[in-house]
Design an enzyme around this catalytic site. Structure first.
Site: not given
Ligand code: SAH
Length: 223
Positions: A72
């Site tokens: 993000s």
């Molecule tokens: N907080 C992260 C943002 C990553 S993007 C950071 O600081 O880098 C969001 C992430 O959510 C992705 O890696 C995606 O695979 C995950 N995601 C999406 N749906 C999900 C679910 N149902 N359960 C767990 N993770 C999920």
């Protein structure tokens, strides 16, 4: 992953000076919580992206982290963290969507314990290696579908969701403690998502809308 002292200290575009500039930009954009700002300046974001992206790590933009996902944007991380803490100290947080592990690392400096779940095995493994290498010992992560939350450690006073569901999964609402808050981007298209704060009261849920955001979709199942 073995990190050399140079990588950890950062050189050039990844130096402390560059991080401090990011902190100043966040302040200019309206982030007020000094602890959040200091934490954003101290956590080495360049170690949460692929090496090829490291020089761009302190720009205020989302960056690819592989598997079609993104880390993000710093402003969004800071804002969500600030909102999560605005009612006072939080001891335990559940994060859904570990991704690179960056948001969890930021939270780990501001709360006692972070539980975080990721549905993509590769990202789960990479983030775990980072937590270990950088010694974020109060972060506990799991490879699972966050639609089910992480019930064993709940209920939570704070839940942060970093992928956008069309509607908030029931299990996450259930794992929110009375008086607890969930920050979640809601919307079924990348172009139409709103960051929401959902508070659990004795009788139900209250919600407040923050700004429009763009997150990767919240998906069910593991991969
Ligand atoms: N907080 C992260 C943002 C990553 S993007 C950071 O600081 O880098 C969001 C992430 O959510 C992705 O890696 C995606 O695979 C995950 N995601 C999406 N749906 C999900 C679910 N149902 N359960 C767990 N993770 C999920």
């Amino acid at each position: 992953m073995i990190l050399s002292p140079v990588q950890i200290a950062g050189i050039g575009m990844t130096s402390q000076r560059t991080r401090n500039r990011m902190m100043d930009r966040l302040r200019d954009r309206g982030i007020e919580n000094e602890r959040v700002l200091e934490t954003m300046a101290s956590v080495p974001r360049h170690l949460f992206v692929d090496e090829a992206m490291a020089t761009r790590a302190y720009e205020d933009s989302a960056l690819p982290i592989g598997d079609g996902q993104t880390i993000s944007q710093p402003y969004v991380v800071a804002r969500m963290t600030e909102v999560l803490l605005e009612e006072g100290p939080v001891s335990k947080v559940l994060e859904v969507g570990t991704g690179s592990g960056y948001q969890a690392a930021i939270l780990s400096q501001l709360v006692d314990v972070v539980f975080t779940v990721e549905r993509i095995r590769n990202l789960y493994e990479k983030s775990r290696t980072r937590f270990r290498a950088l010694q974020y010992r109060n972060v506990h992560s799991r490879h699972s579908d966050g639609s089910w939350g992480w019930g064993a450690n709940g209920p939570y006073k704070a839940i942060i969701v970093t992928a956008a569901p069309a509607t908030v999964p029931e299990a996450l609402l259930e794992q929110l403690d009375i008086g607890g808050r969930m920050i979640v981007p809601v919307g079924n298209q990348r172009s139409q998502q709103t960051l929401m704060v959902i508070t659990r009261t004795r009788t139900g849920f209250e919600q407040r809308e923050l700004n429009d955001v763009k997150f990767v979709p919240f998906l069910s199942g593991k991969s």
